[in-house]
Design an enzyme around this catalytic site. Structure first.
Site, PDB file in Angstrom:
ATOM      1  N   TYR A  97      -8.932  -5.184   4.485  1.00 13.18           N
ATOM      2  CA  TYR A  97      -8.602  -4.398   3.296  1.00 13.18           C
ATOM      3  C   TYR A  97      -9.862  -4.189   2.458  1.00 13.18           C
ATOM      4  O   TYR A  97     -10.081  -3.102   1.930  1.00 13.18           O
ATOM      5  CB  TYR A  97      -7.516  -5.105   2.474  1.00 13.18           C
ATOM      6  CG  TYR A  97      -6.216  -5.230   3.222  1.00 13.18           C
ATOM      7  CD1 TYR A  97      -5.336  -4.152   3.295  1.00 13.18           C
ATOM      8  CD2 TYR A  97      -5.858  -6.413   3.875  1.00 13.18           C
ATOM      9  CE1 TYR A  97      -4.134  -4.255   3.991  1.00 13.18           C
ATOM     10  CE2 TYR A  97      -4.671  -6.527   4.571  1.00 13.18           C
ATOM     11  CZ  TYR A  97      -3.818  -5.441   4.626  1.00 13.18           C
ATOM     12  OH  TYR A  97      -2.644  -5.545   5.326  1.00 13.18           O
ATOM     13  N   ASN A 120       2.453   3.322   3.973  1.00 13.21           N
ATOM     14  CA  ASN A 120       2.213   4.378   4.949  1.00 13.21           C
ATOM     15  C   ASN A 120       3.519   4.723   5.668  1.00 13.21           C
ATOM     16  O   ASN A 120       4.100   3.876   6.333  1.00 13.21           O
ATOM     17  CB  ASN A 120       1.163   3.909   5.968  1.00 13.21           C
ATOM     18  CG  ASN A 120       1.030   4.832   7.149  1.00 13.21           C
ATOM     19  OD1 ASN A 120       1.235   6.037   7.042  1.00 13.21           O
ATOM     20  ND2 ASN A 120       0.686   4.264   8.294  1.00 13.21           N
ATOM     21  N   CYS A 128      -1.915   1.940  10.352  1.00 15.57           N
ATOM     22  CA  CYS A 128      -1.997   0.886   9.346  1.00 15.57           C
ATOM     23  C   CYS A 128      -1.981  -0.506   9.982  1.00 15.57           C
ATOM     24  O   CYS A 128      -2.399  -1.479   9.348  1.00 15.57           O
ATOM     25  CB  CYS A 128      -0.885   1.042   8.323  1.00 15.57           C
ATOM     26  SG  CYS A 128       0.764   1.194   9.021  1.00 15.57           S
ATOM     27  N   HIS A 129      -1.560  -0.602  11.237  1.00 18.42           N
ATOM     28  CA  HIS A 129      -1.561  -1.900  11.922  1.00 18.42           C
ATOM     29  C   HIS A 129      -2.977  -2.402  12.179  1.00 18.42           C
ATOM     30  O   HIS A 129      -3.170  -3.580  12.461  1.00 18.42           O
ATOM     31  CB  HIS A 129      -0.775  -1.823  13.237  1.00 18.42           C
ATOM     32  CG  HIS A 129      -1.322  -0.852  14.231  1.00 18.42           C
ATOM     33  ND1 HIS A 129      -1.027   0.505  14.184  1.00 18.42           N
ATOM     34  CD2 HIS A 129      -2.147  -1.023  15.299  1.00 18.42           C
ATOM     35  CE1 HIS A 129      -1.649   1.119  15.190  1.00 18.42           C
ATOM     36  NE2 HIS A 129      -2.327   0.207  15.879  1.00 18.42           N
ATOM     37  N   GLU A 155      -3.631  -2.472  22.048  1.00 15.94           N
ATOM     38  CA  GLU A 155      -4.847  -1.670  21.945  1.00 15.94           C
ATOM     39  C   GLU A 155      -6.071  -2.456  22.403  1.00 15.94           C
ATOM     40  O   GLU A 155      -6.932  -1.927  23.100  1.00 15.94           O
ATOM     41  CB  GLU A 155      -5.051  -1.179  20.512  1.00 15.94           C
ATOM     42  CG  GLU A 155      -4.050  -0.124  20.109  1.00 15.94           C
ATOM     43  CD  GLU A 155      -4.310   0.458  18.720  1.00 15.94           C
ATOM     44  OE1 GLU A 155      -5.327   0.101  18.082  1.00 15.94           O
ATOM     45  OE2 GLU A 155      -3.487   1.286  18.283  1.00 15.94           O
TER      46      GLU A 155
END
Length: 176
Positions: A97, A120, A128-129, A155
């Protein structure tokens, strides 16, 4: 404004996609925090979602790393600025953040960035993950921390990356 929605299966449960005037305006996971009331989604109609569904299928198959969809983002100017920054976080990587706040030229706004990130409405497509705590910890996710952990692991596994390139990232996937 004309809204419609559709449902689609995914490895993370049934996703609800919402379109406003033909543009993707919502993508919600099951039990999504801050999910609007169902009656605001409009009638069920799959037609405006063909491109989004194709790209989501390619993403879940590991064949797509960047979405290319026109979006309708409803939020404050600051929220939209944060959401625009989220799509610039590369696939398989994370940012804290604080890093996101600094990139926006507001280094003391990490809390505000976190609040905007949590609001979001277009999960996965607006990733946002990929935002984590300063030490790499999973600090929350509107779709649930387990879903965030699974998306990041998915990912990361596709890129073969040992970490995200940020301090503490290797602890990210050891959390239970």
């Amino acid at each position: 404004m004309h809204r419609v929605h559709t449902l689609t299966d995914s490895p993370y449960g049934t996703l609800t996609l919402v379109a406003t005037d033909g543009l993707l305006s919502g993508l919600y996971l099951p039990r999504h925090r801050h999910r609007p009331a169902e009656e605001t989604f409009g009638e069920r109609d799959e037609r405006p979602f063909a491109r989004a569904l194709d790209q989501l299928g390619a993403y879940f198959a590991g064949e797509l790393t960047t979405f290319d969809l026109p979006l309708h983002q409803e939020g404050t100017p600051f929220q939209r600025t944060v959401w625009d920054a989220l799509v610039r976080i590369p696939y398989g990587e994370t940012r804290s953040y604080g890093q996101l706040a600094a990139a926006l030229g507001k280094p003391s706004a990490s809390r505000a960035v976190g609040l905007a990130n949590g609001r979001n409405p277009i999960s996965i497509v607006v990733p946002c993950h990929r935002v984590v705590g300063a030490n790499g910890s999973l600090t929350g996710y509107a779709g649930g921390v387990e879903k965030k952990k699974a998306l990041l692991a998915f990912e990361r596994g596709r890129t073969g990356a040992p970490g995200s390139g940020q301090a503490g990232a290797d602890t990210l996937f050891a959390l239970s």
